[in-house]
Design a protein around this motif. Structure first.
Motif, PDB file in Angstrom:
ATOM      1  N   GLY A 115      42.264  48.695  45.125  1.00 48.22           N
ATOM      2  CA  GLY A 115      42.685  48.137  44.210  1.00 48.22           C
ATOM      3  C   GLY A 115      42.513  48.619  42.999  1.00 48.22           C
ATOM      4  N   ILE A 116      43.374  48.043  41.875  1.00 51.99           N
ATOM      5  CA  ILE A 116      43.234  48.379  40.468  1.00 51.99           C
ATOM      6  C   ILE A 116      43.108  47.159  39.741  1.00 51.99           C
ATOM      7  CG2 ILE A 116      44.470  50.526  40.835  1.00 51.99           C
ATOM      8  CD1 ILE A 116      46.701  49.367  39.234  1.00 51.99           C
ATOM      9  N   MET A 117      42.247  47.241  38.610  1.00 51.46           N
ATOM     10  CA  MET A 117      42.258  46.057  37.597  1.00 51.46           C
ATOM     11  C   MET A 117      42.507  46.732  36.290  1.00 51.46           C
ATOM     12  SD  MET A 117      39.103  43.504  36.639  1.00 51.46           S
ATOM     13  CE  MET A 117      38.129  44.865  35.917  1.00 51.46           C
ATOM     14  N   LYS A 118      43.785  46.366  35.663  1.00 56.75           N
ATOM     15  CA  LYS A 118      43.940  46.801  34.374  1.00 56.75           C
ATOM     16  C   LYS A 118      44.480  45.639  33.520  1.00 56.75           C
ATOM     17  CE  LYS A 118      45.147  51.762  35.578  1.00 56.75           C
ATOM     18  NZ  LYS A 118      46.329  52.984  35.512  1.00 56.75           N
ATOM     19  N   ALA A 126      53.112  46.098  30.182  1.00 58.60           N
ATOM     20  CA  ALA A 126      54.276  47.124  30.519  1.00 58.60           C
ATOM     21  C   ALA A 126      54.802  46.989  31.804  1.00 58.60           C
ATOM     22  CB  ALA A 126      53.728  48.681  30.086  1.00 58.60           C
ATOM     23  N   ASP A 127      56.091  47.190  32.025  1.00 58.15           N
ATOM     24  CA  ASP A 127      56.512  47.229  33.371  1.00 58.15           C
ATOM     25  C   ASP A 127      55.873  48.088  34.235  1.00 58.15           C
ATOM     26  OD1 ASP A 127      58.732  45.501  32.256  1.00 58.15           O
ATOM     27  OD2 ASP A 127      60.215  46.780  32.148  1.00 58.15           O
ATOM     28  N   THR A 133      50.189  47.759  39.549  1.00 57.27           N
ATOM     29  CA  THR A 133      49.315  46.611  39.989  1.00 57.27           C
ATOM     30  C   THR A 133      49.805  46.006  41.240  1.00 57.27           C
ATOM     31  OG1 THR A 133      48.518  46.224  37.598  1.00 57.27           O
ATOM     32  CG2 THR A 133      48.142  44.575  39.327  1.00 57.27           C
ATOM     33  N   PHE A 134      51.082  45.660  41.181  1.00 58.59           N
ATOM     34  CA  PHE A 134      51.575  44.967  42.495  1.00 58.59           C
ATOM     35  C   PHE A 134      51.638  46.215  43.800  1.00 58.59           C
ATOM     36  CE2 PHE A 134      51.701  41.456  40.081  1.00 58.59           C
ATOM     37  CZ  PHE A 134      51.879  40.322  40.571  1.00 58.59           C
ATOM     38  N   ASP A 135      52.128  47.291  43.438  1.00 61.65           N
ATOM     39  CA  ASP A 135      52.262  48.266  44.302  1.00 61.65           C
ATOM     40  C   ASP A 135      50.763  48.472  45.323  1.00 61.65           C
ATOM     41  OD1 ASP A 135      54.771  49.059  44.525  1.00 61.65           O
ATOM     42  OD2 ASP A 135      54.557  51.002  43.290  1.00 61.65           O
ATOM     43  N   ALA A 172      44.480  38.200  29.211  1.00 60.98           N
ATOM     44  CA  ALA A 172      44.795  39.566  29.597  1.00 60.98           C
ATOM     45  C   ALA A 172      44.728  39.754  31.202  1.00 60.98           C
ATOM     46  CB  ALA A 172      44.084  40.426  28.594  1.00 60.98           C
ATOM     47  N   TYR A 173      44.148  38.649  31.983  1.00 53.65           N
ATOM     48  CA  TYR A 173      44.059  39.021  33.329  1.00 53.65           C
ATOM     49  C   TYR A 173      45.388  38.448  34.135  1.00 53.65           C
ATOM     50  CZ  TYR A 173      39.322  40.792  33.181  1.00 53.65           C
ATOM     51  OH  TYR A 173      38.103  41.547  32.618  1.00 53.65           O
ATOM     52  N   GLY A 174      46.198  38.083  33.404  1.00 55.52           N
ATOM     53  CA  GLY A 174      47.338  37.543  34.226  1.00 55.52           C
ATOM     54  C   GLY A 174      47.879  38.208  35.258  1.00 55.52           C
ATOM     55  N   LEU A 175      48.503  39.460  35.042  1.00 56.96           N
ATOM     56  CA  LEU A 175      48.926  40.310  35.955  1.00 56.96           C
ATOM     57  C   LEU A 175      47.840  40.595  37.294  1.00 56.96           C
ATOM     58  CD1 LEU A 175      51.028  43.276  34.263  1.00 56.96           C
ATOM     59  CD2 LEU A 175      51.878  41.102  35.404  1.00 56.96           C
TER      60      LEU A 175
END
Length: 268
Positions: A115-118, A126-127, A133-135, A172-175
């Protein structure tokens, strides 16, 4: 005495997979751990190897770290292989499962650690960050669960990864939170879709853990702040999370299903 106890435990654990193990090259139950070349994933791979599993260490780019971990596990008497695969790519995930089965035997445990956390605010994301993130966090989990549905042994375990950040609602953790909320929802549904196969599906939601990924870019003051938040007044360690995964993957976790275990020292 310890060796005899471990042998008894693993013999009991083998029982649901007797037919599978007859065709397993090294007569060990097999676990796939995604994103396992470093950090929490590496700790999980090491712990499962100590528990008696043969471990497929999945990585996306850190080949050197993955190979070093394989060497460490084998030096300690375990069995491991490294398999490069991007979990966001269905063909890579199919190859991960097929290569694991060919080299180690049919997998019984899948740990979706990759997983990633940005972070970015909802106003400014940004798109490309949304897609990345979702990929990885959502599509990657879906891809591996889809393969597990047909390739995981009956009586097996699926262990996904969420986050305690979901409960904190930090700016900033929404996505990131949205992607992990999706993982929790998928976990509950998949547990019911596998009815009749004695496969459990759960998620682990760590709090702040002292990994390179977490510590990079943070000041000492920020690290102390995060460490002070749980009532236990420290950051988690990768071994703390690996212990929870070991429980869910082992015989004592067999009655836990469709749940999210929040391994966070009481933070939330």
């Amino acid at each position: 005495m310890i060796a005899r106890a471990n042998s008894f435990m693993m013999a009991a654990y083998f029982e649901p997979w007797t037919d599978t193990l007859m065709n397993t090259p090294n007569s060990r139950p097999v676990a796939i751990v995604t994103g396992a070349s470093r950090g929490i994933g590496a700790a999980i791979a090491e712990r499962l190897a100590k528990d008696g599993f043969a471990v497929a260490i999945n990585y996306a780019s850190s080949a050197g770290a993955a190979d070093a971990l394989v060497a460490k596990i084998e030096a300690d008497g375990g069995r491991a292989i490294a398999v490069r695969a991007n979990v966001a790519q269905p063909a890579d995930v199919r190859r991960l499962f097929d290569e694991t089965a060919a080299r180690l035997g049919q997998p019984q445990v899948l740990v979706n650690n990759a997983g990633i956390m940005k972070t970015a605010t909802i106003a400014d994301f940004a798109d490309a960050l949304y897609e990345e993130t979702f990929d990885i966090n959502v599509r990657g989990t879906l891809n591996t669960m889809r393969e597990a549905a047909s390739k995981l042994a009956n009586g097996g375990r699926v262990i996904n990864f969420s986050t305690t950040a979901l409960a904190l609602n930090l700016p900033a953790y929404g996505l990131y939170n949205a992607s992990k909320a999706a993982v929790e929802a998928l976990t509950r549904v998949f547990a019911k879709e596998l009815r009749g196969r004695s496969i459990t599906v759960n998620a682990v939601a760590p709090g702040p853990v002292a990994t390179e990924l977490f510590l990079n870019g943070k000041t000492d003051e920020q690290v102390r702040h995060f460490a002070s938040l749980p009532p236990l007044q420290r950051l988690g360690e990768p071994a703390d999370i690996a212990g929870v995964v070991s429980f869910l993957a082992g015989p004592d976790g067999g009655w836990v299903n469709g749940q999210t275990l929040r391994a966070n020292g009481g933070l939330a």
